[in-house]
Design a protein around this motif. Structure first.
Motif, PDB file in Angstrom:
ATOM      1  N   CYS A  79       0.847  -1.193   0.000  1.00  0.00           N
ATOM      2  CA  CYS A  79       0.000   0.000   0.000  1.00  0.00           C
ATOM      3  C   CYS A  79       0.882   1.242   0.000  1.00  0.00           C
ATOM      4  CB  CYS A  79      -0.912   0.008   1.231  1.00  0.00           C
ATOM      5  SG  CYS A  79      -2.192  -1.252   1.202  1.00  0.00           S
ATOM      6  N   VAL A 103      -2.122   7.587  -1.577  1.00  0.00           N
ATOM      7  CA  VAL A 103      -2.750   7.909  -2.855  1.00  0.00           C
ATOM      8  C   VAL A 103      -2.188   9.206  -3.434  1.00  0.00           C
ATOM      9  CG1 VAL A 103      -4.673   9.274  -1.956  1.00  0.00           C
ATOM     10  CG2 VAL A 103      -4.984   7.908  -4.021  1.00  0.00           C
ATOM     11  N   TRP A 120      -7.244   1.858  -6.562  1.00  0.00           N
ATOM     12  CA  TRP A 120      -7.676   2.802  -5.536  1.00  0.00           C
ATOM     13  C   TRP A 120      -9.177   2.680  -5.354  1.00  0.00           C
ATOM     14  CZ3 TRP A 120     -10.795   7.358  -6.068  1.00  0.00           C
ATOM     15  CH2 TRP A 120     -10.909   8.108  -4.883  1.00  0.00           C
ATOM     16  N   HIS A 172      -5.008   5.524   0.828  1.00  0.00           N
ATOM     17  CA  HIS A 172      -3.924   4.693   0.305  1.00  0.00           C
ATOM     18  C   HIS A 172      -4.418   3.952  -0.937  1.00  0.00           C
ATOM     19  CE1 HIS A 172      -1.996   5.521   4.146  1.00  0.00           C
ATOM     20  NE2 HIS A 172      -0.882   4.999   3.656  1.00  0.00           N
ATOM     21  N   CYS A 173      -3.480   3.493  -1.732  1.00  0.00           N
ATOM     22  CA  CYS A 173      -3.805   2.685  -2.898  1.00  0.00           C
ATOM     23  C   CYS A 173      -3.005   1.390  -2.847  1.00  0.00           C
ATOM     24  CB  CYS A 173      -3.506   3.445  -4.194  1.00  0.00           C
ATOM     25  SG  CYS A 173      -1.770   3.946  -4.393  1.00  0.00           S
ATOM     26  N   GLN A 192     -11.132  11.324  -8.933  1.00  0.00           N
ATOM     27  CA  GLN A 192     -11.341  11.757  -7.556  1.00  0.00           C
ATOM     28  C   GLN A 192     -12.235  12.993  -7.494  1.00  0.00           C
ATOM     29  OE1 GLN A 192      -7.248  12.111  -5.980  1.00  0.00           O
ATOM     30  NE2 GLN A 192      -7.836  10.460  -4.582  1.00  0.00           N
ATOM     31  N   THR A 213     -13.607  -0.150  -7.283  1.00  0.00           N
ATOM     32  CA  THR A 213     -12.220   0.258  -7.447  1.00  0.00           C
ATOM     33  C   THR A 213     -11.985   1.055  -8.726  1.00  0.00           C
ATOM     34  OG1 THR A 213      -9.935  -0.581  -7.458  1.00  0.00           O
ATOM     35  CG2 THR A 213     -11.572  -1.832  -8.686  1.00  0.00           C
TER      36      THR A 213
END
Length: 647
Positions: A294, A297, A321, A327-328, A444, A462
């Motif tokens: 992880c 992001v 993501w 986090h990704c 986003q 996702t």
């Protein structure tokens, strides 16, 4: 999870049931209800076993609502077809399940229109739609007799290529290769294992890594039943240097074509004919180091950090993501050191849980039994839960495995259990990685905008980024003449099939339009197999920007009467206004465009050019059809058509 639990899980992952450990006979058939084996190579976990189980349930109406795997095999009514996600359907004139080559040829010869449906991948109308009521649909998913590998193992090992029939899946080819102890595999691929390889290549699908473009690039030959029912093998390779079985050579005429022509055939959506078998190149099955971890992001929004990450692995990585997580998940591959031993395939703990959760969400479509207020408040928590399940084993510490190349590529199971909506675009990567970073940031921003505007979450699963090289396959969405490096970004939500409240479809469509409009400005092109059909103006965009006239010309040569065209592809294959077939030698007819009357053609009458001129009016495809009919009746001699400007 503590160390003891992890050790117990690893110990159990290799256990087989008593039947597997002690088979009663060499030809003993597994009990379909017994699925106690955790080993993915156990016969209870094979594609054929699951298909047999699903087909058995299809015959029992009492079990109609109890399907646990391959629910998308469900056919709602006789002579009807639906894709795996149940968002594309048609009622063709008839549905066929051929069991051998002669049967396949008979179907093509006896049909006016033919389309072929593969298995378990596409969301878009590239097979057929509700308008295609006059077609014969060849549905391969139940064609178990058409799942043979035609090459001999020794020849495959020597020539590093293999020929397989049209209904062979990714997993079935790999199982055959391993059962014959052939240390070869495909260099890159999609994650899915259940999908059919012919359909995968025809839809121009891709994996990850800058060294490769698409899976279609590895196709060395295609053996096609053409519009006249004649079997022909097309290749741009020396036939003696590819694994083309003698059985195919004896039945099919071999046609050597140019690289450009082969690139038309490698990804042609079945528009050139019905593919009986395909020959594809393989590479050494080396050991790869696969790393999961992880990362913040913020790395994806910073072009400098994103470039450093992607270039470190030469594009050989996937990034996931889930909305509202900080986090990704980054999965990367690289070749292991010489002598590294491949580990036993490790399936993530969350695989089966996610698959079952997906089926539950699909049946609720989505959460329709819950009140709107609960759905609204629970959305962010749901997204957090999904990400935790996806990253349970490496959230705190990177996880490293050394896997056979195939096992490293196909790292996730049960994906087919989770019907979703999916849209993907491919965008050229600039030197500074500003484009991929900006493209991700747009997702986003739109997610936040939709929450502020509607208090809804149309993108509730996702978002994924993959990187590949460009390709020469004609209809690809990431052509190498535009860029040598491409980023493929997709975003998903739970399936909308059966959802009655229009607001969910409306917000999804709005989000798709907002994102893809901006991606198009960045040079983006839609993935053919993903959900592009509702994007405003998309048909004209595909006709102008993706479908090349050279492909149209070649398709017209291969199928002048449009036997393999669906209604959608009939529209898409029309030449844009002012353009027409490129061959201008000895024209027998002149095709022109006129805004008031559509396309028309002028042809000499049967008595000769001096005896008079007749005009044919209609759409472009109607005119071309009429010209072909005239040629067959001997009223025009040449098949070439010339486009001339209106004076």
């Amino acid at each position: 999870m503590d160390v003891k639990s992890m050790e117990e899980r690893q110990e159990n992952s290799g256990k087989r049931c008593e039947e597997c450990a002690n088979p009663k006979a060499d030809n003993a058939q597994p009990e379909m209800e017994d699925e106690c084996c955790n080993d993915s190579r156990c016969h209870h976990q094979t594609i054929k076993a699951h298909v047999d189980k699903a087909l058995k349930k299809l015959t029992d109406h009492k079990d109609r609502n109890k399907k646990e795997h391959f629910h998308h095999l469900r056919t709602p009514e006789e002579n009807a077809w639906m894709n795996w996600n149940n968002n594309q359907k048609c009622r063709p004139m008839r549905v066929e399940h051929p069991n051998n080559l002669d049967h396949l040829i008979e179907i093509v010869k006896g049909s006016e229109k033919v389309r072929v449906a593969g298995y378990g991948h596409s969301w878009s109308p590239i097979v057929a739609t509700e308008e295609d009521s006059e077609i014969t649909l060849i549905d391969l998913k139940a064609c178990l007799p058409m799942k043979n590998i035609l090459s001999e193992p020794e020849e495959v090992s020597r020539l590093k290529s293999v020929t397989f029939q049209c209904a062979v899946s990714v997993q079935e080819l790999e199982d055959w290769v391993r059962s014959n102890e052939i240390k070869l595999t495909l260099p890159c691929n999609v994650v899915l294992t259940e999908v059919f390889l012919v359909g995968l290549t025809q839809a121009v699908c891709h994996g990850a890594g800058y060294p490769w473009g698409t899976v279609s690039d590895f196709v060395q030959a295609v053996t096609i039943i053409d519009a006249d029912g004649i079997l022909k093998t097309y290749t741009d390779h020396d036939p003696s240097k590819i694994s083309l079985p003698q059985s195919v050579r004896d039945r099919a005429e071999t046609v050597r074509v140019s690289e450009e022509e082969m690139n038309h055939l490698r990804g042609s959506f079945g528009l050139m004919g019905v593919i009986y078998c395909m020959t594809i190149a393989l590479v050494d099955a080396d050991v790869l180091t696969m790393k999961d971890r992880c990362l913040p992001v913020s790395v994806l929004r910073d072009p400098t950090q994103l470039k450093q990450l992607v270039e470190r692995y030469n594009g050989w990585l996937e990034i996931f993501w889930v909305p509202f997580n900080d986090h990704c998940w980054v999965k990367s591959w690289e070749k292991s050191a010489e002598g590294t031993e491949a580990q036993t395939p490790h399936h993530h703990v969350a695989d089966e849980v996610l698959g079952k959760a997906g089926k539950t969400m699909y049946r609720l479509r989505p959460l329709r039994i819950l009140k709107h207020d609960f759905r609204k408040k629970g959305a962010r928590k749901f997204a957090a839960m999904i990400f935790k399940m996806m990253t349970a084993e490496f959230r705190d510490k990177p996880l490293v495995h050394h896997y056979h190349r195939y096992d490293a590529t196909h790292y996730r199971d049960y994906i087919d259990s989770f019907p979703v909506e999916d849209t993907e675009y491919s965008l050229p990567v600039d030197d500074n990685y500003t484009t991929p970073s900006k493209a991700f940031s747009l997702i986003q921003d739109v997610i936040q905008e939709m929450e502020d505007k509607y208090e809804l979450y149309p993108i509730n699963l996702t978002c994924e980024m993959r990187f590949t090289g460009g390709t020469g396959v004609t209809l690809s969405q990431h052509p190498k003449e535009v860029s040598k490096k491409w980023v493929h970004i997709e975003f998903l939500r739970s399936s909308l099939t059966g959802v009655k409240e229009p607001i969910y479809s409306q917000t999804w469509d709005e989000a798709v339009e907002k994102i893809t409009t901006e991606w198009t400005k960045l040079g983006g092109l839609p993935h053919w197999a993903k959900g592009w059909q509702k994007i405003p103006g998309i048909d004209n965009f595909l006709k102008e920007k993706v479908i090349k006239d050279s492909f149209r010309d070649y398709r017209l040569k291969m199928d002048p009467n449009g036997k393999f065209l669906s209604k959608k592809f009939t529209q898409l294959m029309e030449y844009p206004e002012g353009r027409g077939p490129s061959n201008r030698q000895n024209p027998a007819a002149f095709v022109e465009s006129d805004q008031s009357n559509g396309t028309f053609a002028q042809t000499p009458s049967s008595e000769g050019a001096t005896a008079g001129i007749r005009s044919i009016h209609g759409t472009q495809m109607e005119v071309l059809q009429s010209l072909e009919d005239l040629k067959k009746r001997g009223e025009i001699v040449h098949t070439e058509i010339q486009s001339i400007p209106i004076v």
